[in-house]
Write a protein that holds these residues in place. Sequence first.
Motif, PDB file in Angstrom:
ATOM      1  N   GLU A 287      -0.844  -0.063   2.231  1.00  0.00           N
ATOM      2  CA  GLU A 287      -1.579  -0.988   3.094  1.00  0.00           C
ATOM      3  C   GLU A 287      -1.592  -0.478   4.533  1.00  0.00           C
ATOM      4  O   GLU A 287      -2.612  -0.553   5.229  1.00  0.00           O
ATOM      5  CB  GLU A 287      -0.957  -2.381   3.024  1.00  0.00           C
ATOM      6  CG  GLU A 287      -1.223  -3.092   1.705  1.00  0.00           C
ATOM      7  CD  GLU A 287      -0.453  -4.396   1.575  1.00  0.00           C
ATOM      8  OE1 GLU A 287       0.231  -4.799   2.541  1.00  0.00           O
ATOM      9  OE2 GLU A 287      -0.534  -5.012   0.498  1.00  0.00           O
ATOM     10  N   ALA A 288      -0.450   0.071   4.986  1.00  0.00           N
ATOM     11  CA  ALA A 288      -0.385   0.617   6.351  1.00  0.00           C
ATOM     12  C   ALA A 288      -1.330   1.811   6.486  1.00  0.00           C
ATOM     13  O   ALA A 288      -2.024   1.957   7.507  1.00  0.00           O
ATOM     14  CB  ALA A 288       1.048   1.021   6.688  1.00  0.00           C
ATOM     15  N   LEU A 289      -1.380   2.673   5.458  1.00  0.00           N
ATOM     16  CA  LEU A 289      -2.275   3.830   5.508  1.00  0.00           C
ATOM     17  C   LEU A 289      -3.738   3.399   5.512  1.00  0.00           C
ATOM     18  O   LEU A 289      -4.561   3.972   6.233  1.00  0.00           O
ATOM     19  CB  LEU A 289      -2.015   4.745   4.303  1.00  0.00           C
ATOM     20  CG  LEU A 289      -0.775   5.618   4.394  1.00  0.00           C
ATOM     21  CD1 LEU A 289      -0.553   6.345   3.070  1.00  0.00           C
ATOM     22  CD2 LEU A 289      -0.888   6.620   5.519  1.00  0.00           C
ATOM     23  N   ILE A 290      -4.051   2.380   4.704  1.00  0.00           N
ATOM     24  CA  ILE A 290      -5.431   1.888   4.679  1.00  0.00           C
ATOM     25  C   ILE A 290      -5.812   1.324   6.050  1.00  0.00           C
ATOM     26  O   ILE A 290      -6.899   1.579   6.559  1.00  0.00           O
ATOM     27  CB  ILE A 290      -5.609   0.839   3.558  1.00  0.00           C
ATOM     28  CG1 ILE A 290      -5.535   1.519   2.193  1.00  0.00           C
ATOM     29  CG2 ILE A 290      -6.924   0.089   3.707  1.00  0.00           C
ATOM     30  CD1 ILE A 290      -5.460   0.569   1.019  1.00  0.00           C
ATOM     31  N   GLY A 291      -4.891   0.577   6.651  1.00  0.00           N
ATOM     32  CA  GLY A 291      -5.147   0.040   7.988  1.00  0.00           C
ATOM     33  C   GLY A 291      -5.331   1.144   9.015  1.00  0.00           C
ATOM     34  O   GLY A 291      -6.232   1.088   9.864  1.00  0.00           O
TER      35      GLY A 291
END
Length: 199
Positions: A107-111
């Motif tokens: 999720e952090a990478l997608i953000g």
Amino acid sequence: MKVTVKLPRVRGGTLAVISVLLIGSALVRIGLQAGPAIARESLPEQDQEMPADSAIARTVAPTSAELQTLIDALREREHALDTREAQIQDRMKALEIAEEAIERRLEALIGAEERLSATLALADGATEEDLGRLTDVYQKMKPKQAAALFETMAPEFAAGFLARMRPDAAAEVMAGLSPMAAYSISVVLAGRNATVPKE
């Protein structure tokens, strides 16, 4: 994009149920074979002489030491199964923790990717706007002044601006260039789309 990893769940009572069934089976066997043994012990000594079939049954029937050994073995097996079940549950918990950590990082990478895309879009927009303004400035200059400026530019750089200019303004600038500079810029302009696939 959320990735979910499904892991098989181990039911805590499965091994316990199997252990109880094994112990229950052993106890039923003991009960079935203990009845005749008790009956023999209660008979008077003269009646204890048995036919050959009863002697065979007696040798097959386990002794109390054998039963104790069997019970001990079953207890050891139950303990080993309990230990193994605890290890499996610990691993499952570790996998669940790892899965949650992976989901958080994903999720952090997608953000971060979304933020980077937005930043690049802003940068591309700002660059395009700057190039558009500079092209307008060159178009509004007198052709002779613009030609002198384009003469000092690298041919690739100058070709980029000339390609963005109106054809009439670009023609006036090209007319003011030295033949060598005009030729170099023309070669770059002609070869710009040479590597584009035809199909």
